[in-house]
Design a protein around this motif. Structure first.
Motif, PDB file in Angstrom:
ATOM      1  N   GLN A  20       0.781  -1.148   0.006  1.00 50.49           N
ATOM      2  CA  GLN A  20       0.161   0.043  -0.100  1.00 50.49           C
ATOM      3  C   GLN A  20       0.865   1.203  -0.040  1.00 50.49           C
ATOM      4  O   GLN A  20       0.424   2.296  -0.175  1.00 50.49           O
ATOM      5  N   THR A  21       2.049   1.157   0.024  1.00 52.94           N
ATOM      6  CA  THR A  21       3.132   2.029   0.155  1.00 52.94           C
ATOM      7  C   THR A  21       3.141   2.978  -1.214  1.00 52.94           C
ATOM      8  O   THR A  21       3.080   2.433  -2.267  1.00 52.94           O
ATOM      9  N   LYS A  22       2.884   4.289  -1.096  1.00 55.57           N
ATOM     10  CA  LYS A  22       2.895   5.043  -2.157  1.00 55.57           C
ATOM     11  C   LYS A  22       4.282   5.137  -2.969  1.00 55.57           C
ATOM     12  O   LYS A  22       5.335   5.348  -2.486  1.00 55.57           O
ATOM     13  N   VAL A  24       7.286   6.605  -4.417  1.00 52.19           N
ATOM     14  CA  VAL A  24       7.742   7.869  -4.513  1.00 52.19           C
ATOM     15  C   VAL A  24       9.121   7.988  -5.399  1.00 52.19           C
ATOM     16  O   VAL A  24       9.883   6.915  -5.069  1.00 52.19           O
ATOM     17  N   GLN A  42       9.931   0.986  -1.089  1.00 51.77           N
ATOM     18  CA  GLN A  42       9.844   1.542  -2.439  1.00 51.77           C
ATOM     19  C   GLN A  42      10.270   0.722  -3.535  1.00 51.77           C
ATOM     20  O   GLN A  42       9.492   0.760  -4.489  1.00 51.77           O
ATOM     21  N   ALA A  45       6.925  -1.028  -4.089  1.00 51.32           N
ATOM     22  CA  ALA A  45       6.056  -0.121  -4.644  1.00 51.32           C
ATOM     23  C   ALA A  45       6.281   0.138  -6.057  1.00 51.32           C
ATOM     24  O   ALA A  45       5.273  -0.158  -6.905  1.00 51.32           O
ATOM     25  N   TRP A  46       7.545   0.221  -6.419  1.00 50.80           N
ATOM     26  CA  TRP A  46       7.807   0.443  -7.751  1.00 50.80           C
ATOM     27  C   TRP A  46       7.840  -0.924  -8.617  1.00 50.80           C
ATOM     28  O   TRP A  46       7.376  -0.871  -9.696  1.00 50.80           O
ATOM     29  N   GLN A  49       4.498  -1.429  -9.504  1.00 50.83           N
ATOM     30  CA  GLN A  49       3.900  -0.470 -10.880  1.00 50.83           C
ATOM     31  C   GLN A  49       4.633  -1.106 -12.347  1.00 50.83           C
ATOM     32  O   GLN A  49       4.082  -0.762 -13.168  1.00 50.83           O
TER      33      GLN A  49
END
Length: 384
Positions: A20-22, A24, A42, A45-46, A49
């Motif tokens: 759930q980490t955005k 950045v 991160q 998260a990436w 993506q």
């Protein structure tokens, strides 16, 4: 069984939080310092993506950087970086981003491949119009390390003109060069020691008489060949030498430079002590740099000259915009390197004492370092 279930639940919750980490933008620790957990979050998260959009080069770049910087905390990130590179090779093999990351992975020891030049040159053929910090930083170093002076000069000038580089780091580097004698040789290790000097020389056209020697590059044959020509010298060869360790070789190279140029040689005060160990009895602090000299001399008089006449310290008084973490540390570092002048000025020149103290205190207080870290620097001034 209950304890095991609780442990499983803890792991599930941890990975759920990561998911759930955005995402950045991942910066270099030189620019913005983060902790290990942040890079792990991160990376996840990436990675997510890239799975949603396998052609998203921005996502792949940040995924790679997060994986890479996990290793800055003593954690072996080789397998994580290799996983990222293998996935990237499948998704975007012919892109600038893949070639950039492939070259960097080899240079960082995160790849089984050895010939990084093919990836570097492939990336340079695909340079983006809107180059960012990582692009400039990597390629100016690559071109310098390979001895491609005209290309490096062009890249350094473009880097300077981009306005991306930290003004505080540039000013600190400018002051280092300003304290040197003409035609001096600057020896340093680390990005913020070396890169700003190239930008000052090629972007500003200042202090071009000084030769910048990057200690880590001494392992590269092409760089030594460039230095041989630049300094009119014949440096030892690692490839054909009989050195027990690489450190022995590095010291032999630096000794060769010192033997020829003597008191023209300066070490950055941020150079690792191990690199200066053989000459520590002959290194004299002149402010921001340590000068080699066979004979004792009044180095404090030279230090006062640098502070009073050569260094530009007014920028320490006011901070108009947030700066890189490294720039803030360098601003505070003036207190460590110049505090020993305070007793002299307090006794002989109260006005100059007040002038210098104000700038050293401002160099600390105007940073966003922790209050604990600021107090450590302030204590240096109090003890003096």
């Amino acid at each position: 069984m209950k304890r095991i279930l609780l442990g499983v639940m803890s792991v599930v919750l941890t990975f759920s939080a990561m998911a759930q980490t955005k995402a950045v933008k991942v910066e270099s620790p030189i620019v913005t310092e983060k902790d290990f957990v942040w890079y792990v979050e991160q990376k996840e998260a990436w990675k997510a993506q890239t799975q949603r959009n396998p052609k998203d080069e921005t996502a792949w770049l940040n995924y790679y950087h997060a994986a890479h910087y996990m290793g800055w905390w003593g954690t072996n990130s080789d397998s994580v970086v290799r996983e990222a590179m293998n996935e990237m090779k499948q998704a975007i093999p012919d892109t600038y981003t893949y070639n950039y990351c492939a070259y960097r992975a080899i240079g960082s020891g995160h790849s089984e491949e050895k010939d990084g030049d093919k990836y570097a040159e492939a990336a340079l053929e695909k340079l983006p119009d809107d180059m960012q910090f990582f692009d400039y930083d990597q390629w100016v170093c690559y071109l310098a390390m390979k001895g491609y002076e005209p290309r490096m000069a062009q890249m350094a000038k473009r880097y300077f003109e981009s306005g991306i580089y930290s003004e505080n780091v540039l000013r600190y580097g400018y002051n280092e060069l300003a304290g040197m004698d003409a035609d001096g040789i600057y020896i340093g290790s680390g990005d913020t020691s070396i890169i700003p000097k190239w930008l000052i020389q090629e972007g500003m056209g200042k202090h071009k008489d000084k030769t910048i020697v990057c200690i880590p590059f001494l392992a590269v044959k092409e760089y030594r060949m460039w230095l041989n020509k630049k300094l009119d010298i014949q440096l030892p060869e690692w490839e054909t030498g009989t050195y027990d360790t690489y450190q022995d070789f590095e010291r032999a190279v630096l000794q060769t430079i010192i033997d020829k140029y003597g008191s023209k040689v300066y070490f950055s005060a941020t150079t690792p002590p191990s690199s200066m160990e053989p000459w520590k009895q002959n290194l004299y602090n002149e402010g921001l740099l340590l000068k080699y000299s066979k004979n004792r001399y009044d180095n404090l008089a030279v230090k006062r000259r640098n502070v009073e006449e050569r260094y530009m310290l007014e920028y320490l008084l006011v901070s108009f915009r947030p700066d890189w973490t490294s720039g803030q540390r360098l601003s505070a570092n003036y207190a460590v390197l110049l505090a020993d002048l305070l007793p002299y000025y307090e006794k002989n020149d109260q006005k100059r004492y007040d002038w210098l103290m104000r700038r050293l205190v401002s160099g600390i207080s105007n940073t966003s370092l922790s209050e604990e870290k600021k107090q450590e620097y302030m204590n240096v001034l109090i003890q003096k």
